[in-house]
Design a protein around this motif. Structure first.
Motif, short mmCIF file in Angstrom:
data_model
loop_
_atom_site.label_atom_id
_atom_site.label_comp_id
_atom_site.label_asym_id
_atom_site.label_seq_id
_atom_site.Cartn_x
_atom_site.Cartn_y
_atom_site.Cartn_z
N ALA A 165 -19.17 -13.83 -5.89
CA ALA A 165 -18.54 -12.55 -5.55
C ALA A 165 -19.45 -11.38 -5.87
N GLU A 166 -20.17 -11.43 -6.99
CA GLU A 166 -21.07 -10.34 -7.36
C GLU A 166 -22.24 -10.25 -6.40
N ILE A 167 -22.77 -11.39 -5.96
CA ILE A 167 -23.88 -11.38 -4.99
C ILE A 167 -23.42 -10.76 -3.68
N GLU A 168 -22.23 -11.15 -3.22
CA GLU A 168 -21.72 -10.62 -1.95
C GLU A 168 -21.41 -9.13 -2.06
N ARG A 169 -20.91 -8.70 -3.21
CA ARG A 169 -20.67 -7.27 -3.41
C ARG A 169 -21.99 -6.50 -3.39
N ALA A 170 -23.00 -7.06 -4.05
CA ALA A 170 -24.31 -6.39 -4.07
C ALA A 170 -24.92 -6.32 -2.68
N LEU A 171 -24.74 -7.37 -1.86
CA LEU A 171 -25.24 -7.35 -0.49
C LEU A 171 -24.54 -6.27 0.34
N ARG A 172 -23.23 -6.16 0.19
CA ARG A 172 -22.50 -5.13 0.93
C ARG A 172 -22.97 -3.73 0.52
N ASP A 173 -23.19 -3.55 -0.78
CA ASP A 173 -23.70 -2.25 -1.26
C ASP A 173 -25.08 -1.98 -0.69
N LEU A 174 -25.90 -3.01 -0.62
CA LEU A 174 -27.25 -2.85 -0.10
C LEU A 174 -27.23 -2.48 1.38
N TYR A 175 -26.38 -3.17 2.16
CA TYR A 175 -26.25 -2.85 3.58
C TYR A 175 -25.79 -1.40 3.75
N ALA A 176 -24.84 -0.98 2.93
CA ALA A 176 -24.33 0.38 3.03
C ALA A 176 -25.42 1.40 2.72
N LEU A 177 -26.25 1.13 1.70
CA LEU A 177 -27.33 2.03 1.34
C LEU A 177 -28.38 2.13 2.43
#
Length: 200
Positions: A165-177
């Motif tokens: 879950a943390e990896i997927e959250r970090a990926l979503r944040d990265l895509y948003a940035l």
């Protein structure tokens, strides 16, 4: 594993703790069916730092003041099987923030499964014909860590779910940035429903 006890402020600083190192089965079984001896390699500051114990309960007791990593060599009863070396850290001081107290045991145990690849025929027969190992009475057993495979599996799965879950959250944040957030992209990870009960 190892179990240690603080001896109090009145003892010699060089012998502030007594401790026992041992090799045991998951429930405290007598492992002498498989092992002929256990060789403990202590810190070089000890007299005779290499100690052999050739019978159950394969315990070695000493006193000292410092923690160290010891190598433990398991010598199989079948001489065709190479010995197995493991490392274990001797703990003398509590790691949970509690204060040292006379009579309070500090236990350091880990469970490992031995996998023998391409065993000799004699070693294979020894393992295949192993009887139910006895569990002798041992005064240290009250301090043994209970092996609970279901609880260990639950913790592993909870940790795995949390990390995913943390990896997927970090990926979503990265895509948003990066300004490339496209939820229709097949590479975009779907949100994971987090279950707090499984993360504890």
């Amino acid at each position: 594993g190892t179990i240690s006890w603080w001896l109090g402020k009145k003892t010699d600083e060089s012998s502030s703790h007594k401790w026992t190192a041992y090799v045991r089965g998951p429930r405290g079984e007598d492992m002498s069916y498989f092992f002929s001896k256990v060789v403990y390699h202590l810190h070089q500051s000890f007299d005779e730092p290499i100690r052999e114990v050739a019978s159950y309960p394969f315990e070695l007791s000493e006193s000292g003041w410092g923690e160290f990593d010891m190598m433990i060599r398991l010598v199989f009863r079948d001489p065709s099987q190479a010995p197995l070396d493991i490392m274990h850290h001797l703990k003398l001081y509590p790691t949970d923030g509690s204060q040292m107290a006379i009579g309070q045991a500090v236990v350091s145990e880990f469970y490992d499964e031995i996998v023998i690849e391409q065993p000799s025929e004699s070693m294979y027969q020894l393992v295949a014909n192993a009887p139910e190992l006895p569990i002798p009475s041992n005064p240290l057993s009250e301090h043994y860590t209970a092996l609970n495979e279901e609880e260990d599996l639950r913790r592993i799965m909870a940790a795995q779910n949390f990390v995913t879950a943390e990896i997927e959250r970090a990926l979503r944040d990265l895509y948003a940035l990066e300004g490339s957030l496209d939820q229709d992209d097949p590479e975009f990870p779907p949100p994971v429903e987090r279950d707090p009960a499984r993360e504890t």
